[in-house]
Design an enzyme around this catalytic site. Structure first.
Site, PDB file in Angstrom:
ATOM      1  N   LYS A   1      99.514 125.965   9.921  1.00  8.09           N
ATOM      2  CA  LYS A   1     100.982 126.106   9.948  1.00  8.09           C
ATOM      3  C   LYS A   1     101.627 124.946   9.175  1.00  8.09           C
ATOM      4  O   LYS A   1     102.500 125.160   8.329  1.00  8.09           O
ATOM      5  CB  LYS A   1     101.469 126.084  11.381  1.00  8.09           C
ATOM      6  CG  LYS A   1     102.973 125.917  11.557  1.00  8.09           C
ATOM      7  CD  LYS A   1     103.438 125.978  12.981  1.00  8.09           C
ATOM      8  CE  LYS A   1     103.358 124.686  13.697  1.00  8.09           C
ATOM      9  NZ  LYS A   1     104.474 123.741  13.441  1.00  8.09           N
TER      10      LYS A   1
ATOM     11  N   ARG B   1     112.581 123.174  12.915  1.00  4.12           N
ATOM     12  CA  ARG B   1     112.859 121.889  12.305  1.00  4.12           C
ATOM     13  C   ARG B   1     112.235 121.740  10.929  1.00  4.12           C
ATOM     14  O   ARG B   1     112.745 121.028  10.077  1.00  4.12           O
ATOM     15  CB  ARG B   1     112.345 120.746  13.196  1.00  4.12           C
ATOM     16  CG  ARG B   1     112.727 120.874  14.630  1.00  4.12           C
ATOM     17  CD  ARG B   1     112.327 119.656  15.309  1.00  4.12           C
ATOM     18  NE  ARG B   1     112.707 118.540  14.494  1.00  4.12           N
ATOM     19  CZ  ARG B   1     113.969 118.150  14.301  1.00  4.12           C
ATOM     20  NH1 ARG B   1     114.944 118.804  14.884  1.00  4.12           N
ATOM     21  NH2 ARG B   1     114.249 117.149  13.528  1.00  4.12           N
TER      22      ARG B   1
ATOM     23  N   CYS C   1     115.125 118.611  19.713  1.00  2.00           N
ATOM     24  CA  CYS C   1     114.210 119.635  20.217  1.00  2.00           C
ATOM     25  C   CYS C   1     113.566 119.076  21.475  1.00  2.00           C
ATOM     26  O   CYS C   1     113.793 117.938  21.866  1.00  2.00           O
ATOM     27  CB  CYS C   1     113.176 120.012  19.170  1.00  2.00           C
ATOM     28  SG  CYS C   1     111.792 118.904  19.073  1.00  2.00           S
TER      29      CYS C   1
ATOM     30  N   ARG D   1     114.091 113.753  16.999  1.00  2.79           N
ATOM     31  CA  ARG D   1     113.617 114.207  15.680  1.00  2.79           C
ATOM     32  C   ARG D   1     114.650 113.929  14.580  1.00  2.79           C
ATOM     33  O   ARG D   1     115.087 114.820  13.891  1.00  2.79           O
ATOM     34  CB  ARG D   1     113.265 115.696  15.722  1.00  2.79           C
ATOM     35  CG  ARG D   1     112.389 116.148  16.870  1.00  2.79           C
ATOM     36  CD  ARG D   1     110.948 115.693  16.761  1.00  2.79           C
ATOM     37  NE  ARG D   1     110.229 116.262  15.654  1.00  2.79           N
ATOM     38  CZ  ARG D   1     109.658 117.470  15.653  1.00  2.79           C
ATOM     39  NH1 ARG D   1     109.780 118.229  16.701  1.00  2.79           N
ATOM     40  NH2 ARG D   1     109.003 117.925  14.609  1.00  2.79           N
TER      41      ARG D   1
ATOM     42  N   ARG E   1     104.977 130.513  17.732  1.00  2.00           N
ATOM     43  CA  ARG E   1     105.405 129.756  16.552  1.00  2.00           C
ATOM     44  C   ARG E   1     104.198 129.193  15.813  1.00  2.00           C
ATOM     45  O   ARG E   1     104.212 129.059  14.590  1.00  2.00           O
ATOM     46  CB  ARG E   1     106.295 128.579  16.967  1.00  2.00           C
ATOM     47  CG  ARG E   1     107.571 129.001  17.647  1.00  2.00           C
ATOM     48  CD  ARG E   1     108.487 127.817  17.819  1.00  2.00           C
ATOM     49  NE  ARG E   1     108.581 127.077  16.576  1.00  2.00           N
ATOM     50  CZ  ARG E   1     109.283 125.964  16.438  1.00  2.00           C
ATOM     51  NH1 ARG E   1     109.923 125.455  17.462  1.00  2.00           N
ATOM     52  NH2 ARG E   1     109.358 125.345  15.288  1.00  2.00           N
TER      53      ARG E   1
HETATM   54  C1  EPZ Z   1     105.342 116.892  11.662  1.00  2.00           C
HETATM   55  O1  EPZ Z   1     106.625 116.813  12.229  1.00  2.00           O
HETATM   56  C2  EPZ Z   1     104.711 118.142  12.261  1.00  2.00           C
HETATM   57  N1  EPZ Z   1     105.499 119.313  11.887  1.00  2.00           N
HETATM   58  C3  EPZ Z   1     104.663 118.009  13.783  1.00  2.00           C
HETATM   59  O2  EPZ Z   1     103.998 119.161  14.294  1.00  2.00           O
HETATM   60  C4  EPZ Z   1     103.841 116.771  14.132  1.00  2.00           C
HETATM   61  O3  EPZ Z   1     103.854 116.591  15.528  1.00  2.00           O
HETATM   62  C5  EPZ Z   1     104.447 115.540  13.451  1.00  2.00           C
HETATM   63  O4  EPZ Z   1     104.541 115.762  12.032  1.00  2.00           O
HETATM   64  C6  EPZ Z   1     103.623 114.279  13.690  1.00  2.00           C
HETATM   65  O5  EPZ Z   1     102.323 114.475  13.203  1.00  2.00           O
HETATM   66  C7  EPZ Z   1     105.325 119.838  10.645  1.00  2.00           C
HETATM   67  O6  EPZ Z   1     104.556 119.348   9.842  1.00  2.00           O
HETATM   68  C8  EPZ Z   1     106.133 121.068  10.320  1.00  2.00           C
HETATM   69  P1  EPZ Z   1     107.435 112.987  11.784  1.00  2.00           P
HETATM   70  P2  EPZ Z   1     107.693 115.772  11.628  1.00  2.00           P
HETATM   71  O7  EPZ Z   1     108.595 112.965  10.852  1.00  2.00           O
HETATM   72  O8  EPZ Z   1     107.460 115.553  10.194  1.00  2.00           O
HETATM   73  C9  EPZ Z   1     110.312 109.812  13.756  1.00  2.00           C
HETATM   74  C10 EPZ Z   1     103.661 120.980  15.719  1.00  2.00           C
HETATM   75  O9  EPZ Z   1     103.414 121.008  16.932  1.00  2.00           O
HETATM   76  N2  EPZ Z   1     111.172 110.031  12.581  1.00  2.00           N
HETATM   77  O10 EPZ Z   1     106.108 112.555  11.283  1.00  2.00           O
HETATM   78  O11 EPZ Z   1     109.047 116.202  12.085  1.00  2.00           O
HETATM   79  C11 EPZ Z   1     110.240 111.032  14.629  1.00  2.00           C
HETATM   80  O12 EPZ Z   1     111.321 111.050  15.542  1.00  2.00           O
HETATM   81  C12 EPZ Z   1     104.710 120.034  15.179  1.00  2.00           C
HETATM   82  O13 EPZ Z   1     103.072 121.675  14.842  1.00  2.00           O
HETATM   83  C13 EPZ Z   1     112.315 109.276  12.433  1.00  2.00           C
HETATM   84  O14 EPZ Z   1     112.630 108.415  13.259  1.00  2.00           O
HETATM   85  O15 EPZ Z   1     107.291 114.442  12.392  1.00  2.00           O
HETATM   86  C14 EPZ Z   1     108.924 110.866  15.332  1.00  2.00           C
HETATM   87  O16 EPZ Z   1     109.101 110.012  16.436  1.00  2.00           O
HETATM   88  C15 EPZ Z   1     105.448 119.307  16.305  1.00  2.00           C
HETATM   89  N3  EPZ Z   1     113.105 109.501  11.343  1.00  2.00           N
HETATM   90  C16 EPZ Z   1     108.056 110.162  14.278  1.00  2.00           C
HETATM   91  O17 EPZ Z   1     108.967 109.619  13.311  1.00  2.00           O
HETATM   92  C17 EPZ Z   1     112.783 110.434  10.387  1.00  2.00           C
HETATM   93  O18 EPZ Z   1     113.519 110.585   9.401  1.00  2.00           O
HETATM   94  C18 EPZ Z   1     107.105 111.089  13.542  1.00  2.00           C
HETATM   95  O19 EPZ Z   1     107.858 112.171  13.075  1.00  2.00           O
HETATM   96  C19 EPZ Z   1     111.610 111.199  10.575  1.00  2.00           C
HETATM   97  C20 EPZ Z   1     110.817 110.971  11.666  1.00  2.00           C
END
Ligand code: EPZ
Length: 422
Positions: free
Chosen positions: A22, A93, A117, A122, A397
């Protein structure tokens, strides 16, 4: 609405094929916006999020044709739209992944702020900070991110956190910028590396995708690509845990064990016997699992997307384990539901202390987010008695026909209309 019903206690036996990932398919679909011509994708999983991304891309003028099988053809040649509407973005998202490509291709993007979410706030501040560095003018207007730039300029970008989709958005934007870009402290997930491979095949000049240091030389335009999506490491891990918690003998075929090393190591530490080939993993679940501590982190550490599933296995392990969630601030929604099944889990800050119990008892439980719903299904498979998991739109999903795949392994599991739903 529908629910999944499980009659637990049956050891799972047999083989299951991993579907396409995914979290690789979604960014690659978004990248089709960058190309002038049809991108042909194979091994695209049949997921609700893929259908949502398809609808979003079609709303932007991308022609999408599904089939045969797991194939998808996306043609953005005539796409002109640059506004990703709230009603689509709020349901997924990952829609934020169109921000970089729209800005790079059309010089303008209006993407609804995704909103929070279940697992956390996020924010997307790091995406926006990076696009600002690339020269975009960014404003927030009526809940939409509005980004404009006649032509993005290459820049050095340091990510305060190795955001996965943040890294992906910036890779896609920088690919069509003028000059060189460097993304430091980039996310190292395999799905990032895969996107780098796809962008390279489209004509981008990218070095280091999959490491924390990504070098990009902007080009004038990108062409279409033919690509087969990598297998889903989280789905693979989920089925391995299913074998572990049911004292089963399960082989997952068509997977990439290298992408799953942390999870495999923890399952071995917990007493499971794993046999690993190039593209398959077989797990033999022990009579009783042993407690093992876990701390989630960015790749190659233990994936946060496997935390809930592993917790279900620790709930019936011998001993006490501590599971620390370092990525999201609210990713323990499954704890209260597992406790309804008899689990002994206490949350302390960003850690959960799991005292293994003799066994779980089936109960009615509610899914709250994608991976929490997988955790509850795993708990139901291990439990004595019947478990009903409501609000299973969450699980659709990210898992393709999970009840059919588990039934084929001998699980007594089915989907039915939820009589309790309106
Ligand atoms: C990706 O989400 C994945 N989704 C998530 O999978 C996964 O849990 C996550 O990466 C971590 O590996 C997709 O790839 C579609 P992040 P993403 O930005 O990119 C903070 C699933 O179950 N952050 O790496 O949204 C954020 O709040 C999903 O398949 C900021 O603060 O995650 C989090 O605490 C759930 N500011 C951390 O970084 C930002 O601009 C990691 O988030 C971006 C992120």
């Amino acid at each position: 609405m529908e629910r999944i019903v499980i009659r637990g206690g049956t050891p799972l036996r047999g083989e299951v094929a991993a579907s396409g990932a995914k979290n690789a398919a979604l960014p690659i679909m978004a990248a089709s916006l960058l190309a002038e011509g049809p991108c042909r994708l194979a091994n695209v999983p049949g997921l609700r999020d893929v259908r949502t991304m398809t609808a979003l891309l079609e709303s932007l003028g991308v022609r999408v044709v599904r089939g045969p099988g797991e194939n998808l053809v996306l043609d953005a040649s005539e796409a002109t739209g640059y506004r990703a509407a709230y009603d689509l973005v709020r349901t997924m998202r990952a829609s934020v992944l169109v921000l970089g490509p729209l800005l790079a291709r059309f010089g303008e993007a209006q993407v609804s702020l995704p909103g929070g979410c279940a697992i956390g706030a996020r924010p997307i501040n790091l995406h926006l900070k990076g696009l600002d560095k690339l020269g975009a003018e960014i404003t927030i207007e009526e809940g939409y991110v509005c980004a404009r730039s006649r032509r993005l300029q290459g820049a050095r970008i340091y990510l305060d956190l190795p955001s996965v989709t943040g890294t992906m958005n910036l890779m896609m934007a920088a690919s069509l910028a003028r000059g060189s870009s460097l993304i430091e402290n980039a996310a190292c997930e395999p799905e990032v590396a895969e996107l780098g491979t796809v962008l390279g095949a489209m004509g981008a000049r990218i070095e280091g995708a999959g490491t924390d240091h990504i070098q990009i030389e902007g080009v004038e335009r990108l062409g279409p690509v033919d690509h087969s999506v990598m297998p889903d490491r989280i789905e693979t891990g989920t089925f391995l845990v299913a074998g572990a918690v049911t004292r089963g003998d399960v082989t997952v075929r068509g997977c990439r064990p290298k992408h799953l090393e942390a999870v495999i190591e923890k399952l071995i530490e917990a007493g499971a016997d794993l046999r690993i080939d190039d593209d398959a993993v077989r797990i033999l679940g022990p009579d009783k699992l042993r407690a093992a501590d876990v701390k989630t982190g960015g790749y190659p550490a233990f994936a946060t997307d496997m935390q809930a599933q592993f917790m279900a296995s620790m709930a019936i392990a011998e001993g006490t384990s501590v599971i620390a969630e370092t990525i999201f601030e609210n990713r323990f929604m499954h704890v209260a539901e597992l406790r309804r099944m008899g689990a002994d889990i206490r949350v302390q800050g960003n850690s959960a202390v799991v005292r293994g119990v003799k066994g779980l008892s089936g109960a009615p439980v509610m899914a709250t987010d994608l991976r929490a719903s997988a955790s509850l299904i795993l708990g139901g498979l291990a439990a004595e008695g019947q478990t009903t998991v409501s609000r299973i739109y969450h699980i659709d999903r990210g898992y393709e026909q999970i009840e059919n795949k588990l039934s084929a392994l001998g699980a007594r599991i089915w989907r039915e209309k939820d009589p309790g739903s309106l």
